[in-house]
Motif scaffolding. Structure first.
Motif, mmCIF file in Angstrom:
data_model
loop_
_atom_site.group_PDB
_atom_site.id
_atom_site.type_symbol
_atom_site.label_atom_id
_atom_site.label_comp_id
_atom_site.label_asym_id
_atom_site.label_seq_id
_atom_site.Cartn_x
_atom_site.Cartn_y
_atom_site.Cartn_z
ATOM 1 N N GLY A 1 32.981 41.413 18.970
ATOM 2 C CA GLY A 1 31.831 41.608 18.092
ATOM 3 C C GLY A 1 31.248 42.983 18.327
ATOM 4 O O GLY A 1 31.891 43.855 18.929
ATOM 5 N N MET B 1 25.153 51.070 19.659
ATOM 6 C CA MET B 1 26.050 49.991 19.268
ATOM 7 C C MET B 1 27.366 50.134 19.999
ATOM 8 O O MET B 1 27.958 51.210 20.028
ATOM 9 C CB MET B 1 26.288 50.010 17.757
ATOM 10 N N GLU C 1 22.446 36.918 21.963
ATOM 11 C CA GLU C 1 21.705 37.359 20.768
ATOM 12 C C GLU C 1 21.997 38.811 20.405
ATOM 13 O O GLU C 1 21.816 39.226 19.271
ATOM 14 C CB GLU C 1 20.186 37.209 20.976
ATOM 15 N N GLN C 2 22.438 39.603 21.387
ATOM 16 C CA GLN C 2 22.723 41.025 21.140
ATOM 17 C C GLN C 2 24.145 41.254 20.623
ATOM 18 O O GLN C 2 24.488 42.371 20.278
ATOM 19 C CB GLN C 2 22.526 41.831 22.428
ATOM 20 N N ILE C 3 24.962 40.205 20.572
ATOM 21 C CA ILE C 3 26.351 40.347 20.116
ATOM 22 C C ILE C 3 26.473 39.774 18.713
ATOM 23 O O ILE C 3 26.252 38.586 18.491
ATOM 24 C CB ILE C 3 27.330 39.646 21.090
ATOM 25 N N LYS C 4 26.788 40.645 17.775
ATOM 26 C CA LYS C 4 26.913 40.260 16.359
ATOM 27 C C LYS C 4 28.388 40.168 15.988
ATOM 28 O O LYS C 4 29.214 40.911 16.523
ATOM 29 C CB LYS C 4 26.242 41.307 15.458
ATOM 30 N N PRO C 5 28.746 39.296 15.037
ATOM 31 C CA PRO C 5 30.154 39.222 14.604
ATOM 32 C C PRO C 5 30.606 40.545 14.006
ATOM 33 O O PRO C 5 29.828 41.246 13.363
ATOM 34 C CB PRO C 5 30.150 38.123 13.538
ATOM 35 N N ALA C 6 31.866 40.864 14.228
ATOM 36 C CA ALA C 6 32.414 42.122 13.718
ATOM 37 C C ALA C 6 32.893 41.951 12.282
ATOM 38 O O ALA C 6 33.617 41.009 11.987
ATOM 39 C CB ALA C 6 33.576 42.559 14.587
ATOM 40 N N SER D 1 40.043 43.781 13.592
ATOM 41 C CA SER D 1 38.927 42.959 14.045
ATOM 42 C C SER D 1 39.402 41.773 14.879
ATOM 43 O O SER D 1 38.608 41.152 15.560
ATOM 44 C CB SER D 1 38.090 42.500 12.856
ATOM 45 N N GLY E 1 28.000 44.870 20.014
ATOM 46 C CA GLY E 1 26.844 44.719 20.892
ATOM 47 C C GLY E 1 25.793 45.738 20.531
ATOM 48 O O GLY E 1 26.100 46.911 20.347
ATOM 49 N N THR E 2 24.545 45.278 20.408
ATOM 50 C CA THR E 2 23.470 46.190 20.031
ATOM 51 C C THR E 2 22.432 46.261 21.147
ATOM 52 O O THR E 2 21.975 45.246 21.648
ATOM 53 C CB THR E 2 22.783 45.737 18.722
#
Length: 163
Positions: A129, A137, A110-115, A124, A131-132
């Protein structure tokens, strides 16, 4: 109580966080063999500028890539914080010079968002991705894809290790 690989994956993946300039990056901790202080390298004639040269690591000659030069992040400065992350990618060993290493962070899916593709020097296609962690970040790098990419010039070396 034993944890299966399936359960472990849902709890997160560990990334080694490092800095290049003002940005913080992360790579899969399982690809990291060791972290060493920066030392002088032996330059190889006609190697791309970002390949600083080679070092002798306990009898193994390994190429060393300066990530600041590779990503065009300004003139690299070598100081007491500069480190070489020794990577083991499919049995091949490669050194990666970074400004500093901060910590090992566990990120859940859940903490890894697409780049987003922003057309930067850092393509890219080499990103897992973003990570937040709270306000922090991490740019998560697919280190195998990056090191095995044709422009790195290490693909034959890494492919040989995969065979």
């Amino acid at each position: 109580m034993q944890v299966t690989a399936q359960e472990d994956a849902s709890q997160g993946k560990e990334f080694l966080a490092f800095k290049l300039g003002a940005e913080e990056y992360g790579i899969d901790i399982l690809k990291v063999q060791e972290i060493r202080g920066y030392e002088a390298v032996t330059r190889i004639a006609n190697a791309p500028e970002f390949i600083k040269g080679v070092i002798n690591l306990r009898g193994i000659i390994i190429p060393v890539v300066d990530m600041r030069i590779k990503f065009k992040l300004g003139e690299p400065v070598y100081d007491q914080f500069t480190v070489v992350i020794i990577l083991n990618i499919n049995g091949r060993v490669v050194g990666m010079v970074v400004d500093s290493v901060s910590d090992v962070t566990t990120l859940t899916p859940e903490q890894i968002k697409p780049a987003p593709d922003m057309g930067t020097a850092f393509s890219s296609e080499y990103m897992i991705g973003l990570g937040t962690i709270d306000e922090r970040m991490l740019i998560l790098v697919d280190i195998y894809r990056l090191m095995a990419s044709p422009e790195m010039g290490l693909s034959e070396t890494l492919a040989a290790g995969a065979a």
